[in-house]
Design a protein around this motif. Structure first.
Motif, short mmCIF file in Angstrom:
data_model
loop_
_atom_site.label_atom_id
_atom_site.label_comp_id
_atom_site.label_asym_id
_atom_site.label_seq_id
_atom_site.Cartn_x
_atom_site.Cartn_y
_atom_site.Cartn_z
N SER A 1 0.69 -1.21 0.14
CA SER A 1 -0.06 -0.17 -0.10
C SER A 1 0.87 1.30 -0.14
CB SER A 1 -1.05 0.06 1.09
OG SER A 1 -0.15 0.16 2.37
N TRP B 1 -1.69 8.11 1.12
CA TRP B 1 -2.47 8.76 -0.06
C TRP B 1 -2.39 10.22 0.11
CZ3 TRP B 1 -4.29 5.86 -3.86
CH2 TRP B 1 -4.43 4.39 -3.70
N ASP C 1 -3.96 10.59 -3.42
CA ASP C 1 -5.39 10.23 -3.33
C ASP C 1 -6.10 11.19 -4.36
OD1 ASP C 1 -7.63 9.50 -1.79
OD2 ASP C 1 -7.84 11.54 -1.37
N ARG D 1 -7.50 8.50 -6.92
CA ARG D 1 -8.98 7.99 -6.10
C ARG D 1 -10.20 9.22 -6.91
NH1 ARG D 1 -7.91 6.35 -0.15
NH2 ARG D 1 -7.19 4.41 -0.27
#
Length: 123
Positions: free
Chosen positions: A90, A106, A118, A122
């Motif tokens: 991760s 992130w 992020d 995302r």
């Protein structure tokens, strides 16, 4: 000095207690996760070293870099520097190892423009 497995286990548990009592419990993982990462690398080297000794029968020869297809970290100017790519599970795991502290990968990984991972991946 050689230790039995029980003595080693006891010693390591006492070391963990020292760290646990010296830092806030929310920061405990910041000390432990990098140690686990370095221990894994050390164990990988030791396993390969023992394989090479079994193969060639000479510790001096077994220490030669040519036997090892991995050099993950080396010390350069008092810092651990990655010598090859390493895959983490991760972004947060990678950030914790690289920064040596708690981190949200992130949010903390960003490009040159300041866009976080992020924001890029995302959203």
């Amino acid at each position: 000095m050689s230790l039995t497995l029980d003595e080693l286990d006891s010693h390591l548990f006492k070391c963990a207690d020292i760290i646990r009592n010296a830092v806030d419990k929310t920061d405990y993982k910041d000390f432990i996760l990098p140690l686990v990462f370095c221990k894994t690398i050390s164990d990988t080297y030791q396993d390969r070293f023992e394989e090479v000794i079994d193969e060639v029968g000479d510790e001096e020869i077994a220490r030669q870099e040519a036997w090892y297809d991995f050099v993950v970290l080396e010390v350069e100017d008092w810092a651990l520097v990655f010598q090859q790519d390493h895959t983490f599970n991760s972004p947060t795991g990678a950030a914790r190892v690289v920064l040596g502290r708690s981190s949200n990968g992130w949010r903390d990984w960003a490009n040159g423009d300041g866009d976080t991972l992020d924001e890029i991946e995302r959203q």
